[in-house]
Design a protein around this motif. Structure first.
Motif, PDB file in Angstrom:
ATOM      1  N   ASN A  53       0.797  -1.436  -0.046  1.00 28.13           N
ATOM      2  CA  ASN A  53      -0.459  -0.234   0.075  1.00 28.13           C
ATOM      3  C   ASN A  53       0.794   0.840  -0.172  1.00 28.13           C
ATOM      4  O   ASN A  53       2.020   1.760  -0.325  1.00 28.13           O
ATOM      5  CB  ASN A  53      -0.761   0.331   1.411  1.00 28.13           C
ATOM      6  CG  ASN A  53      -1.030   0.374   2.703  1.00 28.13           C
ATOM      7  OD1 ASN A  53       1.172   0.001   2.485  1.00 28.13           O
ATOM      8  ND2 ASN A  53      -1.169   0.113   3.799  1.00 28.13           N
ATOM      9  N   ALA A  75      -8.281  -1.738  -2.899  1.00 29.44           N
ATOM     10  CA  ALA A  75      -7.179  -0.596  -2.579  1.00 29.44           C
ATOM     11  C   ALA A  75      -8.702  -0.067  -1.980  1.00 29.44           C
ATOM     12  O   ALA A  75      -8.400  -0.054  -0.514  1.00 29.44           O
ATOM     13  CB  ALA A  75      -7.154   0.208  -3.275  1.00 29.44           C
ATOM     14  N   CYS A  80      -7.387   1.915   2.017  1.00 35.53           N
ATOM     15  CA  CYS A  80      -6.159   2.288   1.295  1.00 35.53           C
ATOM     16  C   CYS A  80      -5.829   3.082   0.298  1.00 35.53           C
ATOM     17  O   CYS A  80      -7.133   3.292  -0.511  1.00 35.53           O
ATOM     18  CB  CYS A  80      -5.238   1.110   0.711  1.00 35.53           C
ATOM     19  SG  CYS A  80      -4.578  -0.165   2.188  1.00 35.53           S
ATOM     20  N   ILE A  83      -2.907   0.608  -4.200  1.00 34.31           N
ATOM     21  CA  ILE A  83      -2.000  -0.323  -3.393  1.00 34.31           C
ATOM     22  C   ILE A  83      -1.281  -0.492  -4.915  1.00 34.31           C
ATOM     23  O   ILE A  83      -2.110  -0.386  -6.500  1.00 34.31           O
ATOM     24  CB  ILE A  83      -3.269  -1.064  -3.499  1.00 34.31           C
ATOM     25  CG1 ILE A  83      -3.444  -1.338  -1.994  1.00 34.31           C
ATOM     26  CG2 ILE A  83      -2.488  -2.894  -3.675  1.00 34.31           C
ATOM     27  CD1 ILE A  83      -4.417  -2.580  -1.580  1.00 34.31           C
TER      28      ILE A  83
END
Length: 156
Positions: A53, A75, A80, A83
């Protein structure tokens, strides 16, 4: 047969599994080759992908062998911003495994693991046993519970 970190970990925690060996082709380490060598349906063969990430934290994703990862879906599920695939040169340092033999089981560094939801449609799935030429057949629910895996739609 040499015991891998993945096999030792399953034994230690008394998780049921079967080992399947297959002939390795160094020029073709993909899931399709595993399916052809083992005679198993590609749909139950899950490949293990290693990603990072935006904070350079390790993320592991297991997806059906014939599919491609959707980085945006992963992601979002992982909460996140971004990624990306882990560079091959960094694979062993992050996971302890080599390309074509990376298992989601037995990874030494702290990480989060995700699996595609189709795994739950099967009584057993096949994934890397921690070395080329070795696969583990395991109940996906047992794997998910043991590794605290997040399940979701992470493929294209």
């Amino acid at each position: 047969m040499k015991k891998t970190n993945a096999v030792r970990e399953l034994d230690k925690h008394k998780i049921k599994y079967k080992l399947r060996e297959y002939k390795v082709d160094e020029n073709d380490l993909g899931a399709i080759h595993v399916a052809l060598e083992t005679g198993l349906d590609l749909e139950i063969i899950f490949k293990t992908l290693s990603l990072l990430n935006e904070k350079k934290e390790l993320i592991i994703a297991c997806i059906p062998g014939g599919d491609s990862i959707d980085l945006k879906k992963l992601a979002k599920l992982a909460k996140c911003k971004k990624i990306e695939m882990l560079h091959l040169k960094d694979l062993t340092a992050y996971t302890g495994y080599v390309r074509g033999g990376c298992s989601p089981i037995g990874i030494k560094k702290k990480h989060t693991t995700f699996i595609h939801e189709s795994a739950l449609k099967h009584k057993e799935i096949i994934l890397s046993g921690g070395m080329r030429g070795l696969q583990i057949e395991i109940d996906p629910k047992a794997l998910i519970d043991y590794l605290n895996i997040t399940v979701g739609n992470i493929i294209v």
